[in-house]
Scaffold this active site. Structure first.
Site, PDB file in Angstrom:
ATOM      1  N   TYR A  61       0.791  -1.232   0.000  1.00 20.95           N
ATOM      2  CA  TYR A  61       0.000   0.000   0.000  1.00 20.95           C
ATOM      3  C   TYR A  61       0.824   1.283   0.000  1.00 20.95           C
ATOM      4  O   TYR A  61       0.736   2.073  -0.930  1.00 20.95           O
ATOM      5  CB  TYR A  61      -0.964   0.006   1.205  1.00 20.95           C
ATOM      6  CG  TYR A  61      -1.917  -1.160   1.180  1.00 20.95           C
ATOM      7  CD1 TYR A  61      -2.938  -1.220   0.236  1.00 20.95           C
ATOM      8  CD2 TYR A  61      -1.785  -2.228   2.070  1.00 20.95           C
ATOM      9  CE1 TYR A  61      -3.801  -2.309   0.177  1.00 20.95           C
ATOM     10  CE2 TYR A  61      -2.642  -3.323   2.021  1.00 20.95           C
ATOM     11  CZ  TYR A  61      -3.647  -3.355   1.074  1.00 20.95           C
ATOM     12  OH  TYR A  61      -4.488  -4.430   1.009  1.00 20.95           O
ATOM     13  N   PRO A  74     -11.617  -1.424  -2.620  1.00 22.16           N
ATOM     14  CA  PRO A  74     -12.765  -2.221  -3.074  1.00 22.16           C
ATOM     15  C   PRO A  74     -14.068  -1.458  -2.855  1.00 22.16           C
ATOM     16  O   PRO A  74     -14.159  -0.564  -2.007  1.00 22.16           O
ATOM     17  CB  PRO A  74     -12.725  -3.464  -2.168  1.00 22.16           C
ATOM     18  CG  PRO A  74     -11.406  -3.416  -1.461  1.00 22.16           C
ATOM     19  CD  PRO A  74     -11.026  -1.974  -1.386  1.00 22.16           C
ATOM     20  N   HIS A 320      -8.006   0.229   1.752  1.00 26.41           N
ATOM     21  CA  HIS A 320      -7.651  -1.132   2.142  1.00 26.41           C
ATOM     22  C   HIS A 320      -6.471  -1.244   3.116  1.00 26.41           C
ATOM     23  O   HIS A 320      -6.253  -2.297   3.703  1.00 26.41           O
ATOM     24  CB  HIS A 320      -7.331  -1.911   0.850  1.00 26.41           C
ATOM     25  CG  HIS A 320      -7.632  -3.368   0.921  1.00 26.41           C
ATOM     26  ND1 HIS A 320      -7.345  -4.140   2.011  1.00 26.41           N
ATOM     27  CD2 HIS A 320      -8.194  -4.205   0.013  1.00 26.41           C
ATOM     28  CE1 HIS A 320      -7.709  -5.393   1.776  1.00 26.41           C
ATOM     29  NE2 HIS A 320      -8.234  -5.448   0.572  1.00 26.41           N
ATOM     30  N   SER A 435      -5.618 -15.237   5.396  1.00 24.07           N
ATOM     31  CA  SER A 435      -5.496 -14.507   6.655  1.00 24.07           C
ATOM     32  C   SER A 435      -4.384 -15.094   7.530  1.00 24.07           C
ATOM     33  O   SER A 435      -4.304 -16.306   7.727  1.00 24.07           O
ATOM     34  CB  SER A 435      -6.819 -14.563   7.417  1.00 24.07           C
ATOM     35  OG  SER A 435      -6.655 -13.990   8.697  1.00 24.07           O
ATOM     36  N   SER A 556     -10.049 -13.077  -4.463  1.00 19.70           N
ATOM     37  CA  SER A 556     -10.297 -13.244  -3.027  1.00 19.70           C
ATOM     38  C   SER A 556     -11.732 -13.683  -2.810  1.00 19.70           C
ATOM     39  O   SER A 556     -12.640 -13.288  -3.556  1.00 19.70           O
ATOM     40  CB  SER A 556     -10.015 -11.954  -2.248  1.00 19.70           C
ATOM     41  OG  SER A 556     -10.883 -10.938  -2.670  1.00 19.70           O
ATOM     42  N   GLN A 557     -11.909 -14.487  -1.767  1.00 17.69           N
ATOM     43  CA  GLN A 557     -13.262 -14.857  -1.356  1.00 17.69           C
ATOM     44  C   GLN A 557     -13.752 -13.792  -0.375  1.00 17.69           C
ATOM     45  O   GLN A 557     -13.079 -13.487   0.603  1.00 17.69           O
ATOM     46  CB  GLN A 557     -13.286 -16.221  -0.666  1.00 17.69           C
ATOM     47  CG  GLN A 557     -14.686 -16.590  -0.215  1.00 17.69           C
ATOM     48  CD  GLN A 557     -14.803 -17.931   0.488  1.00 17.69           C
ATOM     49  OE1 GLN A 557     -15.890 -18.325   0.875  1.00 17.69           O
ATOM     50  NE2 GLN A 557     -13.704 -18.653   0.680  1.00 17.69           N
TER      51      GLN A 557
END
Length: 622
Positions: A61, A74, A320, A435, A556-557
């Site tokens: 980032y 997002p 994010h 994660s 990504s889920q």
């Protein structure tokens, strides 16, 4: 390094891989630099809470210079509301803000429950730090590197709690909890929102769209921000925005030109009298629709921007760097469910005699005035380039997938690989976030779904097909040439290859969540080589390393308990973004690409996904 080589095998040529193996032999030799750098990181681990955190944060980032909307932030769409009047808009906004305030009080009192791992070494405590960074935080642009404004974790009893509301590019400070008069009721908050909704359209002068500047490349926005800060009033405005709990954006609907450009046979889910489909709603949340619509009605640096449109569309755009999606989704779904479970008793006109919210007035000099025009052009150009498609696959969902004894996430990741192979005849570096919250300040590492096992299975599934990279104009000729098919492999063999691919994908996923992924350690060794020797080791200038870091498929889920979905843009100009929400009987995909890349198409990739999921069902059912 053995895992790194294994990850490179399906995405590099034999010559590239051989060169990398030689570099690794030199790097890992007893007298090589590798052991020295490894020890450097071990020493760093002893001295810091999390040796990797700032390496990772800067890489993902803070060092990135491209604009936040589309590339980083997002957007999330929630089930649309039915607003009959502007009072309904104000009441709904007030209920959301009241929920935000209640959550803030829970954080301040230290009552946020500790979460624990639900699988793979169950019950390990999970780090909750990112949950405390959602409210009252903001990203700040820097010329070379961004930084974060984070709220103090110390409980502060005497500070005001406020939000900044943006309507038609006008900004207002709404105090939700004041030291001198306590917390506002829902009805009182609604009266403040109603004031904003009635005041903003009636102001004579067209406001300076300061929010547009936050959609610019980071270094450019940093210089503009420095110019803004030369005026004391602007300084105070910036401070009010950065310290606000959230920013609330009250929007106008987007035009139909943001609707889905889908493939034949897929019907986009449409809301409100056939006018707006889910793709259109996602555009609104991700970027606002451009300078003529709502992109100036934003502050893209703010961690949470709640967006409510006058036609009932609503959702979120979030910055994010402070948090992963799970914390944001859980917070908003909790508030939304509370609103659904407890309908408002009185939606009458709120009658209150509070002082009206303060409107933030900006002092803008001539150079900044010129910048608004330039910002409008560059923002609109980026938005015009976004190829985005919300696709609901409705033939089956996670109920069927679980009946095949496969994790839904693993299954969908392999479908994404097969869809790419069907289009292009090869696999590419694929990012899926895993994660790492079992570790203090842990965020994510990368599950690499492009494995040799996935490649072997995809090849076998596409037997006799060849890469399907033709454009629409070549379709008929191509279909003719593909009519003759030869079945080389039996279904049993295809199932065996699938099981091998599932086992490998599961192994990589488990390694990542337990802290044994490859990307964070590789990043650590790369940064350590700069810190120890003053330059990057040859291993990290290698062609294979660059290929491995260019994620042409970023996935990504984002599992939601409501019928909501989150989407984002690709992370590279030639790539795809693809988030997914597996539901019991369907899977919602948000696919993105850029029109400026001739090789990619969001709707073609969605069509390939449909085909892949169909043939996977045919392979595995019964």
């Amino acid at each position: 390094m053995a895992d790194y080589i294994r990850a490179l095998e399906p995405i590099t040529t034999p010559a590239q891989l051989e060169r990398t193996k030689e570099l690794i032999r030199q790097f890992t030799a007893p007298q090589g630099l590798g052991p020295r750098l490894h020890q450097y990181l071990l020493d760093k681990r002893e001295a810091e809470d999390n040796w990797a955190y700032y390496y990772w944060l800067n890489e993902m980032y803070m060092n990135i210079r491209i604009p936040l909307p589309i590339n980083s932030n997002p957007g999330m769409v929630f089930p649309p509301r039915r607003f009959k009047t502007v009072h309904d808009v104000a009441h709904f906004a007030a209920r959301l803000l009241d929920g935000i305030l209640s959550h803030r009080e829970m954080l301040d009192s230290g009552e946020l429950p500790l979460e624990r791992a639900a699988s793979r070494e169950k019950n390990q405590p999970l780090c909750m730090a990112q949950y405390y960074r959602l409210l009252g935080s903001c990203r700040r642009p820097g010329v070379e590197q961004d930084s974060q404004f984070l709220p103090s974790r110390e409980r502060v009893n005497d500070e005001d709690r406020h939000v900044v509301v943006i309507c038609r590019n006008q900004m207002y400070c709404v105090v939700l909890q004041a030291n001198d008069r306590g917390k506002l009721s829902e009805s009182e908050i609604a009266s403040q929102i109603l004031y904003v909704l009635s005041d903003a359209p009636c102001l004579p002068a067209k406001p300076a769209p300061v929010g547009l500047l936050t959609a610019e490349p980071r270094s450019r926005w940093a210089r503009d921000r420095e110019m803004l800060q030369q005026d004391e009033r602007n300084q105070r405005n910036l401070e009010l925005i950065e310290t606000a709990q959230v920013v609330l954006c009250l929007d106008e609907p987007l035009a139909g030109n943001f609707n889905a450009r889908g493939f034949t046979g897929a019907t986009p889910t449409v809301h409100r009298a056939g006018d707006r489909d889910e793709t259109n709603m996602a555009h609104e949340m991700i970027h606002g629709g451009g300078s003529e619509y709502n992109s100036g009605n934003r502050w893209f640096d703010k961690t949470m921007q709640l967006i409510i449109c006058t036609d009932g569309t609503w959702g979120l755009c979030y910055e994010h760097s402070c948090s992963e999606g799970i914390a944001v989704v859980q917070l908003l779904e909790k508030i939304y469910k509370n609103i659904e479970d407890h309908p408002a008793e009185d939606n009458g006109l709120p009658q209150h005699h509070l002082p009206p919210p303060e409107r933030l007035e900006w002092h803008v000099n001539q150079p900044l005035q010129l910048r608004f025009g330039q910002a409008s052009q560059s923002v609109d150009k980026c938005i015009d380039d976004l190829d985005f498609y919300v696709y609901r696959y409705q033939s089956y969902g996670k109920t069927f997938i679980k009946s095949c004894q496969v994790s839904p996430d693993v299954y969908i990741q392999l479908a994404l690989q097969l869809a790419h192979y069907k289009l292009y005849g090869h696999l590419v570096a694929t990012y899926e976030s895993a994660s790492t919250r079992r570790f203090l300040h842990g965020r994510v590492d990368c599950i690499r779904a492009a494995s040799t096992e996935a490649l072997e299975w995809a090849k076998a599934m596409c037997q006799g097909e060849g890469a399907n990279v033709a454009l629409e104009s070549d379709r008929e000729e191509e279909e003719e040439s593909r009519k003759v098919k030869f079945s080389i492999y039996s279904k049993d063999h295809l199932r065996e290859l699938f099981r091998c691919a599932v086992a490998r994908q599961t192994e990589v996923m488990v390694k990542n969540i337990l802290g044994n992924g490859i990307d964070i350690p590789l990043l650590g060794l790369r940064e350590a080589s700069i810190e120890v020797t003053g330059e990057m080791h040859e291993l990290f200038k290698d062609e294979s390393y660059n290929i491995s870091q260019c994620f042409l498929l970023s996935t990504s889920q984002v599992a939601c308990s409501t019928d909501s979905f989150m989407g984002y843009g690709p992370v590279t100009p030639r790539g795809y973004g693809c988030s997914y929400n597996p539901q019991p009987e369907q899977i919602v995909f948000c696919v993105s690409a850029f029109y400026s890349c001739e090789d990619t198409s969001a709707s073609r990739y969605a069509k390939s996904l449909q085909d892949s999921l169909d043939i996977m069902r045919d392979l595995l059912q019964n």
